[in-house]
Write an enzyme that holds these catalytic residues in place. Structure first.
Site, PDB file in Angstrom:
ATOM      1  N   LEU A 123       6.919  -0.190  -4.018  1.00 30.84           N
ATOM      2  CA  LEU A 123       6.976   1.046  -3.241  1.00 30.84           C
ATOM      3  C   LEU A 123       8.086   0.989  -2.193  1.00 30.84           C
ATOM      4  CD1 LEU A 123       5.604   3.810  -2.540  1.00 30.84           C
ATOM      5  CD2 LEU A 123       4.150   2.525  -0.937  1.00 30.84           C
ATOM      6  N   GLU A 125      11.384   0.412   0.064  1.00 27.00           N
ATOM      7  CA  GLU A 125      12.833   0.425  -0.165  1.00 27.00           C
ATOM      8  C   GLU A 125      13.563   0.045   1.126  1.00 27.00           C
ATOM      9  OE1 GLU A 125      14.234   4.026  -1.900  1.00 27.00           O
ATOM     10  OE2 GLU A 125      12.783   3.971  -3.551  1.00 27.00           O
ATOM     11  N   PRO A 126      14.833  -0.336   1.011  1.00 25.71           N
ATOM     12  CA  PRO A 126      15.586  -0.736   2.209  1.00 25.71           C
ATOM     13  C   PRO A 126      15.596   0.320   3.306  1.00 25.71           C
ATOM     14  CG  PRO A 126      16.782  -1.393   0.237  1.00 25.71           C
ATOM     15  CD  PRO A 126      15.614  -0.578  -0.220  1.00 25.71           C
ATOM     16  N   GLY A 129      10.674   2.077   4.370  1.00 22.17           N
ATOM     17  CA  GLY A 129       9.578   1.131   4.486  1.00 22.17           C
ATOM     18  C   GLY A 129       8.314   1.814   4.944  1.00 22.17           C
ATOM     19  N   ILE A 155       9.312  -7.028  -2.659  1.00 21.06           N
ATOM     20  CA  ILE A 155       8.314  -6.803  -3.700  1.00 21.06           C
ATOM     21  C   ILE A 155       7.721  -8.148  -4.134  1.00 21.06           C
ATOM     22  CG2 ILE A 155       7.817  -5.751  -5.918  1.00 21.06           C
ATOM     23  CD1 ILE A 155       8.795  -3.825  -3.633  1.00 21.06           C
ATOM     24  N   GLY A 337      -1.523 -27.985  21.936  1.00 19.49           N
ATOM     25  CA  GLY A 337      -0.384 -28.426  22.736  1.00 19.49           C
ATOM     26  C   GLY A 337       0.841 -28.657  21.873  1.00 19.49           C
ATOM     27  N   GLY A 338       1.609 -29.694  22.217  1.00 14.82           N
ATOM     28  CA  GLY A 338       2.832 -29.988  21.474  1.00 14.82           C
ATOM     29  C   GLY A 338       2.579 -30.261  20.002  1.00 14.82           C
ATOM     30  N   GLU A 361       2.356  -3.329   4.278  1.00 10.05           N
ATOM     31  CA  GLU A 361       1.328  -2.348   3.926  1.00 10.05           C
ATOM     32  C   GLU A 361       1.008  -1.407   5.091  1.00 10.05           C
ATOM     33  OE1 GLU A 361      -1.913  -3.649   1.428  1.00 10.05           O
ATOM     34  OE2 GLU A 361      -0.748  -5.407   0.831  1.00 10.05           O
ATOM     35  N   GLU A 365       2.144   0.103  14.075  1.00  7.46           N
ATOM     36  CA  GLU A 365       2.471   1.419  14.618  1.00  7.46           C
ATOM     37  C   GLU A 365       2.041   2.539  13.663  1.00  7.46           C
ATOM     38  OE1 GLU A 365       4.327  -1.695  16.643  1.00  7.46           O
ATOM     39  OE2 GLU A 365       4.553  -1.227  14.509  1.00  7.46           O
TER      40      GLU A 365
END
Length: 379
Positions: A123, A125-126, A129, A155, A337-338, A361, A365
């Site tokens: 679905l 595309e560049p 989206g 995809i 932690g680290g 998907e 927003e």
């Protein structure tokens, strides 16, 4: 509420054993080597995972919404990349089951359920989206079929797929009502090219591809009728968003379990970290976020399959679960932690794998816009 029957409990027990014994031990290697999660495809097919969402009439298991949610959560908690591959397959098979004709269902779905065919859902595309209506891929009808031209991006499964559901405009002037869906078997159709796997931040074994199409497909490839593709995509994405919520809670649960275990083992000044109130409160906040996210996800999953529209419930579940899971994983990493920042522990992988769930998907927003529209239109 007891949502599961005895058969579903047995299936989930089997998936949990598989996830812990086979997926989880290899998840780090899969990620580090950017190896495709399709390595697990045969075992998943043998266990019936590829047909969990497909109705028994078409060769699948047909789990209830809540059982399917829990199944995806179990897989994701063990290996996010594998869950990504599996749920992309679900998007493709849902497209056929929801929008396809009976011939398409009977030809494709039993093979998809058995794992003999892997699906992809094309679905995005560049330049289209978050708003598929902006897609530029076209399908022009001729005597020989439909000539499809365009480019899809990000995809999942595309290079390995035996069938791809491609969305294209058959009547560009009609906007959403001019979008149609096509069932394409790329190994039998010249003119479909996949690039190399994208170098992604997380889910590095759930390979995604750019797909370029300049091909002719037979008239029988059309799913439903011309112009029905957008409605099909919206219904499929409602399901997919609940599954994304399940991916989020699965990975978040793994992160919380790791934080609890580490806090008991790690000692500071002779005391385990878990003795410190600050750590206890962080763990408690994680538990609250996870419980609330799971409750919203399973609540949306209960509506699935009832015939009632559940776009708002799916949006709420995806929005809250993906953002809550990010908080859980971040706190869990902080508790480590680290060590949590190194690849010797799984926390940094959980953080990376979770990040994209707020994007694909439908971004956070977009989910907020869906929820707001439902509120405003209801009053």
């Amino acid at each position: 509420m007891n949502d599961l029957n005895d058969e579903e409990r047995l299936i989930l027990d089997q998936i949990e054993r598989f996830a812990k014994q086979e997926l989880e031990p290899y998840a780090h290697t899969l990620d580090a080597n950017e190896e495709t999660a399709t390595r697990h495809l045969k075992r998943m097919a043998d266990l019936g995972l590829m047909g969990l969402n497909i109705s028994p009439d078409h060769g699948g298991i047909g789990l209830s919404g809540v059982a399917l949610y829990q199944a995806v959560e179990l897989v994701a908690g063990a290996c996010g990349s594998t869950a990504s591959m599996l749920t992309a397959h679900f998007l493709a098979t849902d497209s056929v089951e929801i929008g396809g004709n009976e011939d398409q269902r009977r030809r494709i779905l039993p093979l998809a359920a058995s794992g003999e065919m892997l699906g992809a859902f094309a679905l995005t595309e560049p330049q289209a989206g978050s708003n598929p209506i902006d897609m530029s891929t076209t399908a022009v009808k001729s005597e020989g079929g439909y000539h499809i031209r365009g480019t899809k991006c990000f995809i999942s499964n595309a290079a390995y797929a035996d069938f791809i559901i491609v969305y294209a405009k058959t009547a560009p002037e009609l906007g959403a009502r001019g979008i149609s869906a096509f069932l394409i078997e790329p190994k039998n159709v010249p003119g479909i090219e996949c690039g190399l796997p994208e170098r992604t931040m997380g889910l590095r074994g759930g390979h995604v591809f750019t797909v370029t199409l300049n091909c002719v497909v037979p008239l029988s490839s059309l799913i439903g009728t011309e112009g029905s593709g957008f409605r099909t995509a919206l219904s499929v994405l409602d399901n997919g968003r609940i599954e994304v919520a399940a991916q989020a809670t699965g990975i978040a649960a793994a992160a919380l379990n790791a934080a609890v275990a580490y806090s008991k083992e790690r000692r500071v000044g002779g005391q385990p970290l878990s003795d410190f109130q600050g750590i206890q409160w962080m763990l408690a906040d994680c538990a609250v976020d996870l419980s609330a996210a799971r409750a919203l996800g399973e609540s949306a999953a209960r509506v699935r399959g009832t015939g009632r529209r559940y776009s708002t419930e799916a949006a709420i579940a995806k929005l809250f679960a993906t953002e809550a899971a990010g908080r859980v994983a971040d706190r869990a990493l902080q508790i480590h932690g680290g060590n949590g920042y190194t690849r010797d522990y799984p926390l940094e992988r959980y953080v990376r794998d979770l990040r994209v769930l707020r994007i694909y998907e439908g971004s956070s927003e977009i989910q907020r816009s869906i929820i707001a529209r439902s509120l405003l239109h209801a009053r």
